[in-house]
Design a protein around this motif. Structure first.
Motif, PDB file in Angstrom:
ATOM      1  N   ASP A 188      71.909  67.612  43.254  1.00  0.00           N
ATOM      2  CA  ASP A 188      71.546  66.926  44.495  1.00  0.00           C
ATOM      3  C   ASP A 188      70.960  65.535  44.252  1.00  0.00           C
ATOM      4  OD1 ASP A 188      72.360  68.960  46.286  1.00  0.00           O
ATOM      5  OD2 ASP A 188      70.519  70.089  45.884  1.00  0.00           O
ATOM      6  N   LEU A 189      70.521  65.264  43.016  1.00  0.00           N
ATOM      7  CA  LEU A 189      70.011  63.912  42.716  1.00  0.00           C
ATOM      8  C   LEU A 189      71.078  62.856  42.974  1.00  0.00           C
ATOM      9  CD1 LEU A 189      68.023  64.479  39.386  1.00  0.00           C
ATOM     10  CD2 LEU A 189      67.053  63.859  41.620  1.00  0.00           C
ATOM     11  N   GLY A 190      72.339  63.240  42.781  1.00  0.00           N
ATOM     12  CA  GLY A 190      73.454  62.318  43.001  1.00  0.00           C
ATOM     13  C   GLY A 190      73.564  61.855  44.450  1.00  0.00           C
ATOM     14  N   ARG A 191      72.916  62.587  45.348  1.00  0.00           N
ATOM     15  CA  ARG A 191      72.945  62.198  46.771  1.00  0.00           C
ATOM     16  C   ARG A 191      71.884  61.147  47.097  1.00  0.00           C
ATOM     17  NH1 ARG A 191      71.860  67.820  49.217  1.00  0.00           N
ATOM     18  NH2 ARG A 191      72.105  66.746  51.221  1.00  0.00           N
ATOM     19  N   LEU A 192      71.099  60.736  46.077  1.00  0.00           N
ATOM     20  CA  LEU A 192      70.032  59.755  46.292  1.00  0.00           C
ATOM     21  C   LEU A 192      70.274  58.530  45.424  1.00  0.00           C
ATOM     22  CD1 LEU A 192      66.983  62.184  46.386  1.00  0.00           C
ATOM     23  CD2 LEU A 192      67.791  60.765  48.284  1.00  0.00           C
ATOM     24  N   ARG A 193      71.348  57.808  45.730  1.00  0.00           N
ATOM     25  CA  ARG A 193      71.627  56.584  44.968  1.00  0.00           C
ATOM     26  C   ARG A 193      70.599  55.516  45.344  1.00  0.00           C
ATOM     27  NH1 ARG A 193      73.323  52.815  48.450  1.00  0.00           N
ATOM     28  NH2 ARG A 193      74.560  53.423  50.261  1.00  0.00           N
ATOM     29  N   PRO A 194      70.493  54.434  44.542  1.00  0.00           N
ATOM     30  CA  PRO A 194      69.531  53.369  44.869  1.00  0.00           C
ATOM     31  C   PRO A 194      69.827  52.727  46.226  1.00  0.00           C
ATOM     32  CG  PRO A 194      70.328  53.123  42.612  1.00  0.00           C
ATOM     33  CD  PRO A 194      71.178  54.190  43.253  1.00  0.00           C
ATOM     34  N   LEU A 195      68.776  52.271  46.883  1.00  0.00           N
ATOM     35  CA  LEU A 195      68.903  51.603  48.182  1.00  0.00           C
ATOM     36  C   LEU A 195      69.152  50.108  47.963  1.00  0.00           C
ATOM     37  CD1 LEU A 195      68.352  51.964  51.378  1.00  0.00           C
ATOM     38  CD2 LEU A 195      66.087  51.023  50.861  1.00  0.00           C
ATOM     39  N   ASP A 196      70.165  49.586  48.661  1.00  0.00           N
ATOM     40  CA  ASP A 196      70.406  48.143  48.696  1.00  0.00           C
ATOM     41  C   ASP A 196      70.065  47.692  50.123  1.00  0.00           C
ATOM     42  OD1 ASP A 196      71.367  45.592  48.900  1.00  0.00           O
ATOM     43  OD2 ASP A 196      73.396  46.048  48.185  1.00  0.00           O
ATOM     44  N   PRO A 197      68.840  47.243  50.358  1.00  0.00           N
ATOM     45  CA  PRO A 197      68.367  47.033  51.736  1.00  0.00           C
ATOM     46  C   PRO A 197      69.242  46.093  52.561  1.00  0.00           C
ATOM     47  CG  PRO A 197      66.524  46.952  50.223  1.00  0.00           C
ATOM     48  CD  PRO A 197      67.772  46.976  49.379  1.00  0.00           C
ATOM     49  N   GLU A 198      69.755  45.012  51.942  1.00  0.00           N
ATOM     50  CA  GLU A 198      70.567  44.067  52.743  1.00  0.00           C
ATOM     51  C   GLU A 198      71.849  44.733  53.236  1.00  0.00           C
ATOM     52  OE1 GLU A 198      69.926  40.996  53.798  1.00  0.00           O
ATOM     53  OE2 GLU A 198      68.041  40.665  52.719  1.00  0.00           O
ATOM     54  N   ALA A 199      72.407  45.651  52.437  1.00  0.00           N
ATOM     55  CA  ALA A 199      73.659  46.317  52.833  1.00  0.00           C
ATOM     56  C   ALA A 199      73.404  47.625  53.582  1.00  0.00           C
ATOM     57  CB  ALA A 199      74.501  46.599  51.577  1.00  0.00           C
ATOM     58  N   ASP A 200      72.376  48.380  53.160  1.00  0.00           N
ATOM     59  CA  ASP A 200      72.173  49.728  53.721  1.00  0.00           C
ATOM     60  C   ASP A 200      71.295  49.732  54.971  1.00  0.00           C
ATOM     61  OD1 ASP A 200      73.629  50.900  51.618  1.00  0.00           O
ATOM     62  OD2 ASP A 200      71.847  50.945  50.324  1.00  0.00           O
ATOM     63  N   THR A 201      70.288  48.844  55.017  1.00  0.00           N
ATOM     64  CA  THR A 201      69.387  48.819  56.181  1.00  0.00           C
ATOM     65  C   THR A 201      69.205  47.389  56.700  1.00  0.00           C
ATOM     66  OG1 THR A 201      67.508  48.808  54.610  1.00  0.00           O
ATOM     67  CG2 THR A 201      68.067  50.921  55.626  1.00  0.00           C
ATOM     68  N   PRO A 202      70.341  46.698  56.979  1.00  0.00           N
ATOM     69  CA  PRO A 202      70.219  45.316  57.477  1.00  0.00           C
ATOM     70  C   PRO A 202      69.463  45.270  58.803  1.00  0.00           C
ATOM     71  CG  PRO A 202      72.469  46.139  57.789  1.00  0.00           C
ATOM     72  CD  PRO A 202      71.749  47.155  56.945  1.00  0.00           C
ATOM     73  N   TYR A 203      69.568  46.363  59.571  1.00  0.00           N
ATOM     74  CA  TYR A 203      68.899  46.396  60.875  1.00  0.00           C
ATOM     75  C   TYR A 203      67.380  46.410  60.733  1.00  0.00           C
ATOM     76  CZ  TYR A 203      69.797  51.238  59.391  1.00  0.00           C
ATOM     77  OH  TYR A 203      69.924  52.385  58.650  1.00  0.00           O
ATOM     78  N   VAL A 204      66.858  47.027  59.661  1.00  0.00           N
ATOM     79  CA  VAL A 204      65.401  47.014  59.442  1.00  0.00           C
ATOM     80  C   VAL A 204      64.951  45.585  59.102  1.00  0.00           C
ATOM     81  CG1 VAL A 204      63.521  47.840  57.965  1.00  0.00           C
ATOM     82  CG2 VAL A 204      65.322  49.427  58.682  1.00  0.00           C
ATOM     83  N   VAL A 205      65.687  44.950  58.204  1.00  0.00           N
ATOM     84  CA  VAL A 205      65.357  43.588  57.788  1.00  0.00           C
ATOM     85  C   VAL A 205      65.396  42.644  59.001  1.00  0.00           C
ATOM     86  CG1 VAL A 205      66.102  41.679  56.309  1.00  0.00           C
ATOM     87  CG2 VAL A 205      66.209  44.039  55.447  1.00  0.00           C
ATOM     88  N   GLN A 206      66.428  42.808  59.814  1.00  0.00           N
ATOM     89  CA  GLN A 206      66.588  41.974  61.015  1.00  0.00           C
ATOM     90  C   GLN A 206      65.442  42.190  62.002  1.00  0.00           C
ATOM     91  OE1 GLN A 206      68.794  39.689  61.658  1.00  0.00           O
ATOM     92  NE2 GLN A 206      68.322  39.362  63.829  1.00  0.00           N
ATOM     93  N   THR A 207      65.068  43.454  62.206  1.00  0.00           N
ATOM     94  CA  THR A 207      63.966  43.760  63.129  1.00  0.00           C
ATOM     95  C   THR A 207      62.666  43.123  62.637  1.00  0.00           C
ATOM     96  OG1 THR A 207      65.032  45.852  63.715  1.00  0.00           O
ATOM     97  CG2 THR A 207      62.704  45.640  64.269  1.00  0.00           C
ATOM     98  N   VAL A 208      62.409  43.230  61.341  1.00  0.00           N
ATOM     99  CA  VAL A 208      61.180  42.623  60.801  1.00  0.00           C
ATOM    100  C   VAL A 208      61.201  41.118  61.042  1.00  0.00           C
ATOM    101  CG1 VAL A 208      59.868  42.104  58.694  1.00  0.00           C
ATOM    102  CG2 VAL A 208      60.774  44.415  59.062  1.00  0.00           C
ATOM    103  N   ARG A 209      62.332  40.478  60.767  1.00  0.00           N
ATOM    104  CA  ARG A 209      62.408  39.016  60.952  1.00  0.00           C
ATOM    105  C   ARG A 209      62.148  38.635  62.403  1.00  0.00           C
ATOM    106  NH1 ARG A 209      67.428  38.698  57.381  1.00  0.00           N
ATOM    107  NH2 ARG A 209      66.507  38.446  55.311  1.00  0.00           N
ATOM    108  N   GLN A 210      62.754  39.389  63.326  1.00  0.00           N
ATOM    109  CA  GLN A 210      62.557  39.065  64.756  1.00  0.00           C
ATOM    110  C   GLN A 210      61.099  39.269  65.151  1.00  0.00           C
ATOM    111  OE1 GLN A 210      67.059  40.322  66.227  1.00  0.00           O
ATOM    112  NE2 GLN A 210      65.336  41.260  67.278  1.00  0.00           N
ATOM    113  N   LEU A 211      60.510  40.346  64.669  1.00  0.00           N
ATOM    114  CA  LEU A 211      59.121  40.634  65.041  1.00  0.00           C
ATOM    115  C   LEU A 211      58.175  39.571  64.511  1.00  0.00           C
ATOM    116  CD1 LEU A 211      59.028  44.492  64.579  1.00  0.00           C
ATOM    117  CD2 LEU A 211      58.436  43.248  66.677  1.00  0.00           C
ATOM    118  N   VAL A 212      58.389  39.175  63.265  1.00  0.00           N
ATOM    119  CA  VAL A 212      57.499  38.176  62.669  1.00  0.00           C
ATOM    120  C   VAL A 212      57.582  36.875  63.476  1.00  0.00           C
ATOM    121  CG1 VAL A 212      57.108  36.775  60.599  1.00  0.00           C
ATOM    122  CG2 VAL A 212      57.545  39.224  60.378  1.00  0.00           C
TER     123      VAL A 212
END
Ligand code: CP3
Length: 324
Positions: free
Chosen positions: A82-106
């Motif tokens: 099951d470790l194979g189901r936890l690959r590294p996170l690439d925030p710009e590709a995997d969670t661009p919406y989080v990054v965008q929300t933070v930028r808008q909020l700031v």
């Protein structure tokens, strides 16, 4: 803290159906949901509208957050494969919406924005149990029966937390909080052996950014000193430990965050304000204090009482040095 917005009619009006994982993928919606409690209550900081399971979701672990229940995993983590189901996170590709929300909020906010991640133990408890649990028995049994696999799992979850927090810091958050909500199910010795090194890894990895770090768990009073040792600048305290005693356990050099009992908000205005004043009195004028609820806002809380609590803290919270 968690779910400050959930008690608000304006939250329910725009939140829409679907899960929180759907909602946060719309940056305009999650920006607005993050702003609502700040506007309503006049609090001194905003917290990002997101969830602790977002990185594991974004790397495709296979989970959802069921309204009224919490995080649920279709195929819980059970074995080395099951470790194979936890690959590294690439925030710009995997969670661009989080990054965008933070930028808008700031850009929009006049107060600081707090970003956050789930600590390795608390996220592991969801991934292993597959659903919210009171005793975390399945997760703890894995921890006690296969220590190598346990450390490998927590190491991956620490990497996910670091990648997520660094992306939030790069996008402009002013502070970060590492939530180890369910660590209180452990003994002090278990916490030290199986959990502390991984939380330390997360907090030290972001230390070089200089962004203040808050670390919080529920029912962690018996090892509050170790929560401090994990390396945060601010230690979150639930309502079970009075701030005076918490300060003694945590020691010099760290601020405290806490610790109004969330149920006091349900007890009517006089009782809620009395409990608020008790917290301020326990703090006794120490400057290193972030007032908040000792855990999240209970959804049935009356927003007007939360407004009055905020006013009371602003009017009566002293920051001019200890009185005792
Ligand atoms: O106040 C906020 O909205 C801040 C953003 C935030 C959420 N979750 C949004 C959310 C934060 C900081 C969290 C952290 C979180 N999520 C923790 C750690 C903090 C804590 O409270 O101990 C934990 C353990 C979770 C896991 C989780 N997510 C639970 C237990 C639930 C509740 C399920 C329910 O509906 O009762 C969630 C869902 C969730 N996360 C909601 C919100 C606003 C509920 C409503 C929704 O689905 O929109």
């Amino acid at each position: 803290m968690r779910q400050a917005g959930r008690s608000l009619p304006e939250y329910r009006a725009i939140r829409g159906g679907g899960t929180i994982l759907d909602a946060i993928q719309d940056p305009d919606l999650s920006t607005e949901l993050s702003l609502q409690p700040v506007r309503r209550y006049g609090v001194d900081a905003a917290i990002l509208y997101s969830d602790i399971v977002v990185p594991a979701f974004a790397v495709g672990f296979g989970l959802t957050v069921t309204p009224g229940i919490g995080p649920e995993v279709e195929h819980p983590f059970r074995r080395r494969d099951d470790l194979g189901r936890l690959r590294p996170l690439d925030p710009e590709a995997d969670t661009p919406y989080v990054v965008q929300t933070v930028r808008q909020l700031v850009a929009d906010l006049e107060v600081p924005l707090i970003g956050f991640a789930g600590a390795p133990f608390t996220v592991a408890s969801y991934l292993v149990e597959g659903r919210p649990s009171k005793d975390h028995a399945v997760a703890k049994a894995l921890m006690l029966s296969d220590e190598m696999l346990w450390h490998d799992l927590l190491d991956r979850l620490a990497d996910l937390a670091v990648a997520s927090l660094m992306s939030q810091i790069d996008a402009g958050v002013s502070a970060v909080q590492l939530f180890d909500s369910w660590a209180g199910s452990l003994s002090p010795a278990q916490y030290r052996r199986y959990v502390l090194p991984h939380s330390q890894k997360v907090l030290s990895a972001i230390g070089s950014t200089g962004v203040p770090r808050i670390h919080f768990g529920v029912t962690t009073g018996e090892f509050l000193g170790q929560i401090g040792e994990a390396g945060a600048d601010v230690v979150g305290v639930d309502w079970r430990v009075p701030l005076r005693e918490a300060r003694r356990r945590v020691g010099q050099g760290r601020a405290l965050q806490g610790n109004l009992d969330p149920t006091a908000v349900l007890a009517g205005l006089p009782a809620a304000l009395a409990a608020t004043r008790d917290v301020l009195a326990e703090n006794a004028g120490h400057p290193g204090h972030v007032f908040n609820l000792g855990h999240g806002v209970i959804p049935t809380s009356d927003p007007d009482i939360l407004t009055e609590i905020t006013r009371c803290v602003h009017a009566e919270g002293r920051t001019d040095g200890p009185t005792a």
